[in-house]
Design a protein around this motif. Structure first.
Motif, short mmCIF file in Angstrom:
data_model
loop_
_atom_site.label_atom_id
_atom_site.label_comp_id
_atom_site.label_asym_id
_atom_site.label_seq_id
_atom_site.Cartn_x
_atom_site.Cartn_y
_atom_site.Cartn_z
N TRP A 108 0.81 -1.22 0.00
CA TRP A 108 0.00 0.00 0.00
C TRP A 108 0.85 1.27 0.00
O TRP A 108 0.31 2.38 0.08
CB TRP A 108 -0.94 -0.01 1.19
N PRO A 117 -0.56 -1.81 -7.44
CA PRO A 117 -1.87 -2.46 -7.56
C PRO A 117 -1.79 -3.98 -7.51
O PRO A 117 -2.62 -4.64 -6.88
CB PRO A 117 -2.38 -1.97 -8.92
N ASP A 118 -0.79 -4.56 -8.17
CA ASP A 118 -0.65 -6.02 -8.15
C ASP A 118 -0.34 -6.52 -6.73
O ASP A 118 -0.90 -7.53 -6.28
CB ASP A 118 0.45 -6.46 -9.10
N ARG A 121 -3.50 -6.30 -4.56
CA ARG A 121 -4.41 -7.41 -4.80
C ARG A 121 -3.90 -8.68 -4.13
O ARG A 121 -4.67 -9.46 -3.54
CB ARG A 121 -4.59 -7.62 -6.30
N MET A 124 -4.37 -8.47 -0.29
CA MET A 124 -5.77 -8.59 0.13
C MET A 124 -6.34 -9.99 -0.09
O MET A 124 -7.38 -10.33 0.48
CB MET A 124 -6.63 -7.56 -0.60
N SER A 125 -5.65 -10.79 -0.88
CA SER A 125 -6.17 -12.13 -1.18
C SER A 125 -5.54 -13.22 -0.32
O SER A 125 -5.99 -14.37 -0.35
CB SER A 125 -5.93 -12.45 -2.66
#
Length: 321
Positions: A108, A117-118, A121, A124-125
């Motif tokens: 972040w 962004p990658d 993601r 968060m996964s």
């Protein structure tokens, strides 16, 4: 430097550390050379930074992060001490404080790299267990039972403040006020017998002004807030405090939480934990643990509401300045 009525000399020292500055205020007899004291204080915080920084690729913490899962890694005693305290606060807070969110912090953009962004993601996964379930510490050795990266930004500054206080004591200075950024520790009293005064900052991102004033003796104070370090995501502003359940910044939190404790590392860690827990659950936990904590919340009309617990922060505390 200026003499006081007790014929002591006031010294205000400072220096760089952890991307900000350390400070030390104390009084000493006339003729005491502050240069060795300044050098000792600088060395103390440099040691903490060298061991615990995520901004230094060769720090002991980053060496631990790079180690394979399941492998015992010998670490310096101070790093082991902070990791142990971090796990204790993590367990006591139900995982609200977590030293295992380094990948999310970096993704972040709150670490040395720009937000990705990658990486966001991916952060968060990832299913996440609290660090106290997968990090093992044993007599100066640490072993990871998972791939997560460690990050001590929620406690290392507080520990650095403790090291400043310990260093002053080792130099024969029994009373003083030391700090890194907004984390502070007061030892003893001022020469006139009064307590050290510390401002609790109003949560205003546009200007620095006090909300209230604390008078402290042999105590530390730390504040975690959403108004100094953030990222803008579209029309939404997200603070640097991470939510382990999301691998992302908190979506809702108090404007700030201030905690008073004996050690600054403890105050620092608990301020972060209570930010994550929020004013409802956070106040319950603070009361149950006997913590002095102050929650400041922004209201829709632009005002700031305060809720506190403990002797220093009664429920009815309002702005005093």
């Amino acid at each position: 430097m200026s003499k006081t009525s007790s014929d002591l000399v006031r010294h205000a020292l400072h220096g760089p550390t952890m991307g900000t500055r350390w400070t030390a205020l104390f009084f000493a007899p006339p003729g005491r050379d502050p240069s060795p004291i300044r050098a000792a204080l600088q060395a103390a915080v440099a040691e903490v930074d060298t061991q615990m920084s995520t901004w230094k690729p060769d720090s002991d913490l980053m060496r631990l992060n790079a180690a394979p899962e399941g492998e015992w890694v010998k670490v310096p005693g101070r790093l082991a001490e902070v990791l142990h305290l971090g796990l204790e606060i993590g367990k006591a807070s139900g995982g609200a404080f977590d030293v295992g969110l380094g990948d999310a912090v970096t993704a972040w953009g709150f670490g040395p790299d720009e937000a990705s962004p990658d990486a966001i993601r991916a952060a968060m996964s990832v299913p996440r267990q609290p660090a106290y379930e997968w990090l093992e510490i044993d007599h100066g050795r640490v072993r990871k039972h998972g791939p997560a990266a460690l990050d001590l930004n929620g406690i290392a500054k507080g520990y650095g403040v403790d090291r400043l206080a310990e260093t002053l004591a080792a130099q024969g200075i029994e009373a003083g006020l030391v700090g890194i950024d907004g984390e502070m520790r007061a030892e003893g009293l001022r020469p006139d017998g009064s307590a050290w005064t510390i401002a609790v900052e109003s949560p205003d991102p546009l200007r620095r002004m006090p909300h209230s004033i604390l008078a402290l003796e042999n105590a530390s104070v730390a504040t975690s807030g959403d108004y100094r370090h953030w990222i803008d995501l579209g029309v939404r502003r997200l603070s640097h405090t991470m939510d382990r359940s999301r691998g992302a910044p908190l979506l809702a939190s108090p404007a700030s939480v201030t905690v008073v404790a004996r050690s600054c590392a403890e105050a620092d860690g608990w301020a972060t934990a209570l930010m994550v827990l929020g004013p409802g659950k956070g106040l319950e936990v603070a009361k149950a643990r006997g913590l002095d904590a102050l929650f400041l919340m922004h209201e829709d009309d632009g005002s700031v509401q305060s809720r506190g617990t403990g002797e220093l922060f009664p429920q009815s505390l309002a702005a005093t300045v």
